[in-house]
Design a protein around this motif. Structure first.
Motif, short mmCIF file in Angstrom:
data_model
loop_
_atom_site.label_atom_id
_atom_site.label_comp_id
_atom_site.label_asym_id
_atom_site.label_seq_id
_atom_site.Cartn_x
_atom_site.Cartn_y
_atom_site.Cartn_z
N UNK A 132 7.51 -3.02 -6.04
CA UNK A 132 6.96 -3.33 -4.74
C UNK A 132 5.84 -2.43 -4.24
N UNK A 133 5.45 -1.42 -5.02
CA UNK A 133 4.40 -0.49 -4.57
C UNK A 133 3.03 -1.17 -4.60
N UNK A 134 2.10 -0.65 -3.79
CA UNK A 134 0.76 -1.22 -3.69
C UNK A 134 -0.29 -0.13 -3.81
N UNK A 135 -1.32 -0.41 -4.61
CA UNK A 135 -2.43 0.52 -4.81
C UNK A 135 -3.67 -0.13 -4.23
N UNK A 136 -4.28 0.50 -3.20
CA UNK A 136 -5.41 -0.08 -2.49
C UNK A 136 -6.69 -0.06 -3.29
N UNK A 137 -7.66 -0.85 -2.83
CA UNK A 137 -8.93 -1.05 -3.53
C UNK A 137 -9.61 0.28 -3.88
N UNK A 138 -10.10 0.34 -5.10
CA UNK A 138 -10.87 1.48 -5.63
C UNK A 138 -10.11 2.80 -5.66
N UNK A 139 -8.81 2.76 -5.49
CA UNK A 139 -8.02 3.97 -5.68
C UNK A 139 -7.95 4.30 -7.17
N UNK A 140 -7.76 5.59 -7.47
CA UNK A 140 -7.58 6.05 -8.84
C UNK A 140 -6.27 6.81 -8.94
N UNK A 141 -5.46 6.45 -9.93
CA UNK A 141 -4.22 7.18 -10.21
C UNK A 141 -4.43 7.92 -11.53
N UNK A 142 -4.40 9.27 -11.45
CA UNK A 142 -4.69 10.10 -12.62
C UNK A 142 -3.38 10.40 -13.34
N UNK A 143 -3.23 9.84 -14.53
CA UNK A 143 -1.99 10.00 -15.29
C UNK A 143 -1.79 11.45 -15.73
#
Length: 203
Positions: free
Chosen positions: A118-129
């Motif tokens: 159910x999580x949401x990642x907004x436009x142009x966000x970056x998640x750094x692994x």
């Protein structure tokens, strides 16, 4: 009992025959879905999106236009990936080795982003692994996530920091009758905060 519709894959999409696409899913124009992808039912992959080799996606996920989901990302059920989001997979990126030779697949170890239900990642966000985005959390547009995000957290900024809490409807929670209680203004659900962790009260 009704059965789900077969996947819809438009002609201009590039979907590996090695990928597993769940019933009811749609892959739109110019999207690329690589080998070994495991995609659940009723997912949507928007125009120009990239789903890397072996990525795992649950049911009812939405990956919007031009998002880049690099392997070995894992998306649980109901995850929303906004337009032009990037989920990275290389902690120390380089095109070449120290001796000047071109890096190959054997010269680095890919690491993934894990996104829970159910999580949401907004436009142009970056998640750094490697990071984990907790269940029902929301990452604001343009944020850069460099550490794990707790369930129900609302994070924003560069680097991303928690600026509030959200409920399962995605709406920011409001303070309750004491400093540990939070309430969803949409559903009325109540949540309890304990040592930086939020849990939903049982109905």
């Amino acid at each position: 009992m009704a059965t789900s519709a077969s996947p819809r894959i438009v002609d201009s999409a590039d979907v590996s025959p090695d990928a597993s696409i769940g019933d009811g899913s749609s892959i739109w124009h110019l999207a690329q879905v690589r080998e070994g992808v495991q995609m659940g039912e009723n997912c949507i992959v928007g125009r120009g999106a990239y789903i890397g080799t072996g990525v795992e996606m649950g049911d009812n996920c939405k990956v919007q236009n031009y998002a880049l989901v690099y392997e070995p990302a894992k998306l649980a059920d109901g995850v929303f990936i906004g337009p032009a989001v990037v989920l990275t997979n290389d902690t120390y990126p380089r095109a070449i080795n120290a001796d000047g030779t071109i890096k190959s697949a054997h010269d680095w170890e890919p690491v993934g982003v894990t996104i829970e239900r159910g999580a949401a990642i907004g436009a142009r966000a970056t998640c750094v692994a490697p990071v984990t985005i907790g269940a029902w959390a929301t990452v604001a547009a343009g944020a850069v996530v460099v550490k794990d995000v707790p369930a129900y957290a609302l994070v924003a900024g560069v680097p991303a920091r928690r600026i509030g809490w959200v409920g399962e409807s995605g709406v920011p929670l409001v303070a309750g009758d004491d400093e540990t209680t939070w309430i969803c203004p949409t559903t009325g659900d109540r949540y309890i905060e304990t040592n930086g962790t939020l849990t939903k009260e049982a109905a």
